[in-house]
Design a protein around this motif. Structure first.
Motif, PDB file in Angstrom:
ATOM      1  N   ASP A  93      -3.967   2.520 -11.516  1.00  0.00           N
ATOM      2  CA  ASP A  93      -5.056   1.903 -10.765  1.00  0.00           C
ATOM      3  C   ASP A  93      -4.883   2.259  -9.297  1.00  0.00           C
ATOM      4  OD1 ASP A  93      -7.124   0.408  -9.850  1.00  0.00           O
ATOM      5  OD2 ASP A  93      -6.126  -1.532 -10.069  1.00  0.00           O
TER       6      ASP A  93
ATOM      7  N   LYS B  30     -17.032  -7.736  -0.286  1.00  0.00           N
ATOM      8  CA  LYS B  30     -15.804  -8.249  -0.889  1.00  0.00           C
ATOM      9  C   LYS B  30     -15.210  -9.388  -0.077  1.00  0.00           C
ATOM     10  CE  LYS B  30     -14.359  -4.017  -3.275  1.00  0.00           C
ATOM     11  NZ  LYS B  30     -13.243  -3.073  -3.479  1.00  0.00           N
TER      12      LYS B  30
ATOM     13  N   ILE C  60     -11.955  -2.364   5.528  1.00  0.00           N
ATOM     14  CA  ILE C  60     -12.608  -2.479   4.222  1.00  0.00           C
ATOM     15  C   ILE C  60     -14.052  -2.903   4.433  1.00  0.00           C
ATOM     16  CG2 ILE C  60     -12.574  -3.636   1.987  1.00  0.00           C
ATOM     17  CD1 ILE C  60      -9.582  -3.998   2.330  1.00  0.00           C
TER      18      ILE C  60
ATOM     19  N   GLN D 135      -5.270   6.704  -3.344  1.00  0.00           N
ATOM     20  CA  GLN D 135      -6.252   7.769  -3.509  1.00  0.00           C
ATOM     21  C   GLN D 135      -5.804   9.052  -2.819  1.00  0.00           C
ATOM     22  OE1 GLN D 135     -10.138   6.325  -2.379  1.00  0.00           O
ATOM     23  NE2 GLN D 135      -9.894   4.451  -3.575  1.00  0.00           N
TER      24      GLN D 135
ATOM     25  N   THR E 147      -6.762   1.916  -6.433  1.00  0.00           N
ATOM     26  CA  THR E 147      -7.835   1.359  -5.614  1.00  0.00           C
ATOM     27  C   THR E 147      -7.514   1.403  -4.134  1.00  0.00           C
ATOM     28  OG1 THR E 147      -6.883  -0.842  -5.937  1.00  0.00           O
ATOM     29  CG2 THR E 147      -8.608  -0.147  -7.477  1.00  0.00           C
ATOM     30  N   SER E 148      -6.235   1.506  -3.787  1.00  0.00           N
ATOM     31  CA  SER E 148      -5.862   1.517  -2.369  1.00  0.00           C
ATOM     32  C   SER E 148      -6.127   2.894  -1.766  1.00  0.00           C
ATOM     33  CB  SER E 148      -4.378   1.159  -2.208  1.00  0.00           C
ATOM     34  OG  SER E 148      -3.562   2.156  -2.780  1.00  0.00           O
TER      35      SER E 148
ATOM     36  N   GLN F  52       2.910   1.073  -0.346  1.00  0.00           N
ATOM     37  CA  GLN F  52       2.084   1.390  -1.511  1.00  0.00           C
ATOM     38  C   GLN F  52       2.475   2.737  -2.104  1.00  0.00           C
ATOM     39  OE1 GLN F  52      -1.823   1.130   0.203  1.00  0.00           O
ATOM     40  NE2 GLN F  52      -1.994  -1.080  -0.137  1.00  0.00           N
TER      41      GLN F  52
END
Length: 706
Positions: free
Chosen positions: A61, A690, A686, A68, A63-64, A18
């Protein structure tokens, strides 16, 4: 609570992948020949041109968890240094790929962490030989400039405002002498000649007190002699120089002075250093040199710091050509047409000024007395509020301002719109969102004392001597930008300087401002460090040479003394087998860095060709016996990492470039620390609702639901 568990520490580490993917998007932002990117907001269809890693990361974006962490790392670098973020972003990606390759070769995580950390520490120590004191840099640059060309200046050309588009009309001139605060701003009978004295006479820098806003400009100042100088082309690393007529930095200062400079250099102590740190950004460099010229003279007169970043602000004017960019003394901000009518009423009149370090609203309470944000007061009869307490506060506030004969109010925070309207009707100018530095500057020259609430106001808190006027361009015309009007606020002796940044392209405005502040902070950090690195890829090349030398030299056995560069006994005992592999992985980051910069600067057609050029220099450095001596030699000749037939490969003279020391090394450390932190995570958990979303995603097989 629904949770999902994913193992991330397989040979293909998810977090590192990532990081690599996110960093890949900033590849073209590396080096002086960066390719800017358009960020398009799909909801509004508006686009913004960005040229820095900070703006890029803000638009992605994230989101991971890895994303961040990357954002926090880049924001920390930006907050502290305002430079080095693109380097940080690229090295995060390069070293993430390198670590993944180590994992695929079954190198233990502990060995990767230890060897890479020790390797980077060793490099930071090794490159200290490429540091040079700023005094020596400026002395060398001034000397070479004076020898290469002589100034050719006509005094009457300076006295004619039509000669240069950046000169103010004569009636707008402010004396160049910053010490003559008792003189009126429009008195230009005396025009002391700027001179370039020894850089060693004043070398000090003031630290910024607060983050800079995006509004400010004043219209007067200094213009020094024009000089035919070396012109820095757009390439920071590998370009040669073409001889050309170079506009002096004072051409961007709104105002002028009569008489040529006493010194052919015209560097004003820091001018050449600013040029060497500009990395090809000529517009920002000329503006900064105008600021340096003014602050240098003021420092000689008053004994203040030679370069004070807290006295610099910016004002962005959209709709004007870039040739209108200039530096002026005072504070310029954009106001509404209604506020501009008050300004016209007060032009050329001394004003009584009030400074407020909070909000000018009824609900404002200073820190410690703010009401809870999650509590609302519900009124049964809203009409009572509209006609009662609210109007009472507005009336009492206005009465206080009128009773103390206040004409100008500068507010650090927000201003009540209803109060603003009533003040305009009573010819009281109220300006909100003013930075702390601006308030401090006006406090020093008007004797105004900031207050938190109007109820604290007394006669001693109100200052005097402030002036307001419509900002005028270099041709003497007041500018009306339809919705917003640029207004200049000043006071006799105010040290505040405003860089007016103009462009006709809305999407380019943010990029222009970012580039200016980047250069300002480079000079600021160079003076704080009191030293700079050799630029043009010299430091990275030495790191690469040093790491490869260590990789080729095996560590001593555990029962012998460890190698000097790796003093840790544990490392010598447990990581001896994997050290060469890990060090080569660390070196690959710097090699990719140099290759991409060369490609972006059109000095190589591909990374393969750029890598070949780098390898050629590494071999020559090794044959030379001392890689650092070889790099110094090539740097002085201007041939360091010079590619083949690029668009700038002519036979011009070379202008040396330099880099910040602390900002660069901290970017390295932050990049490696982030990669190693993500490397040492073994799971991603997580939480939240979700479950269905994860079950239907293409990566659902990677999760174990708890």
């Amino acid at each position: 609570l629904p949770m999902a568990f994913r193992d991330v520490n397989a040979r293909r580490h998810v977090g590192l992948q990532q990081l690599s993917s996110l960093a890949l998007s900033g590849r073209t932002l590396l080096g002086p020949m960066k390719s800017c990117k358009f960020i398009v907001d799909e909801s509004t269809n508006q686009s913004t041109l960005i040229g820095s890693a900070v703006r890029l990361i803000e638009s992605l974006d994230l989101t991971s968890a890895a994303g961040q962490l990357l954002n926090e790392t880049i924001q920390a670098q930006n907050k502290e240094f305002k430079t080095g973020m693109s380097t940080l972003l690229f090295l995060v990606g390069a070293w993430s790929d390198a670590v993944v390759e180590c994992l695929q070769q079954n190198v233990p995580v502990s060995a990767i962490v230890s060897v890479m950390s020790e390797g980077l520490n060793s490099c930071c120590e090794r490159v200290q030989c490429l540091q040079i004191p700023v005094h020596d840099v400026n002395k060398e640059l001034c000397s070479s400039s004076a020898k290469s060309e002589t100034c050719q200046i006509a005094c009457d050309s300076l006295l004619n405002p039509q000669i240069s588009p950046h000169f103010s009309a004569p009636e707008e001139v402010i004396p160049i002498n910053p010490c003559s605060h008792q003189e009126d701003d429009r008195d230009f009978n005396k025009h002391p000649v700027l001179r370039c004295t020894s850089f060693a006479s004043v070398v000090s820098v003031a630290k910024p007190e607060a983050d800079k806003g995006t509004s400010v400009v004043s219209g007067s100042g200094v213009i020094a002699s024009s000089c035919n100088k070396q012109k820095l082309t757009h390439s920071r690393y590998f370009s040669t120089l073409r001889k050309s007529h170079f506009s002096s930095q004072q051409g961007y200062f709104q105002g002028y002075f009569s008489g040529p400079s006493a010194d052919p250099c015209d560097c004003y102590g820091l001018g050449h250093l600013a040029m060497a740190l500009s990395h090809g950004n000529q517009t920002s460099m000329k503006l900064l040199r105008g600021i340096v010229a003014y602050q240098y003279e003021r420092a000689e007169c008053s004994g203040s710091s030679q370069f004070n970043i807290a006295e610099i602000v910016t004002c962005c004017l959209l709709g004007l050509p870039e040739s209108y960019s200039c530096v002026t003394r005072g504070f310029v901000t954009l106001l509404s047409p209604e506020q501009a009518t008050v300004v016209k009423h007060f032009e050329d009149k001394p004003l009584r000024i009030l400074l407020m370090d909070g909000d000018l609203t009824e609900q404002y309470r200073h820190l410690g007395f703010n009401r809870p944000c999650n509590v609302r007061a519900v009124l049964e009869h809203p009409s009572l509020w509209e006609g009662g307490t609210g109007d009472l506060w507005l009336s009492s506030t206005l009465d206080i301002l009128i009773s103390f004969e206040v004409n100008l109010v500068l507010v650090k925070g927000n201003v009540c719109e209803n109060l603003m309207e009533r003040c305009i009707a009573n010819n009281i100018l109220v300006v909100g969102s003013v930075t702390q530095d601006v308030l401090c500057a006006f406090r020093e020259v008007t004797s105004a004392q900031p207050v938190t609430y109007l109820t604290q106001l007394n006669a001693s808190c109100v200052g005097s001597g402030a002036q307001v006027e419509l900002w005028k361009a270099h041709d003497g015309r007041a500018m009306d930008l339809s919705e917003l009007v640029p207004v200049r606020m000043k006071a006799r002796g105010i040290p505040l300087l405003t860089a007016v940044l103009t462009t006709t392209v809305a999407s380019k405005m943010q990029l222009t401002e970012d580039q200016f502040w980047t250069l300002v902070y480079r000079l600021h950090h160079a003076l704080n460090d009191e030293k700079v690195f050799l630029g043009g890829g010299a430091v990275e090349l030495l790191c690469l040479s040093h790491i490869q030398m260590l990789a080729e030299r095996p560590l001593q056995p555990a029962n012998k003394n460890p190698v000097k560069e790796f003093p840790s006994p544990w490392l010598a005992a447990s990581a001896r087998e994997h050290t060469p592999v890990v060090l080569q992985a660390l070196a690959s980051g710097w090699k990719r860095y140099l290759s991409v910069v060369m490609c972006n600067a059109a000095k190589a057609a591909s990374e393969l060709e750029a890598g070949t050029i780098v390898d050629h220099h590494l071999k020559k450095a090794a044959d030379w016996g001392s890689p650092s001596a070889y790099i110094w030699k090539e740097f002085r000749r201007g041939d360091l990492l010079k590619g083949g037939s690029g668009p700038l490969a002519d036979d011009g003279e070379h202008l040396k470039v330099y880099d910040n020391v602390t900002a660069k090394t901290e970017a390295w450390r932050r990049a490696l620390d982030l990669v190693l932190l993500v490397l040492q995570t073994d799971a991603e958990i997580i939480t939240g609702l979700k479950r269905d979303q994860l079950l239907n995603s293409r990566v659902s097989s990677e999760f174990m639901f708890l």
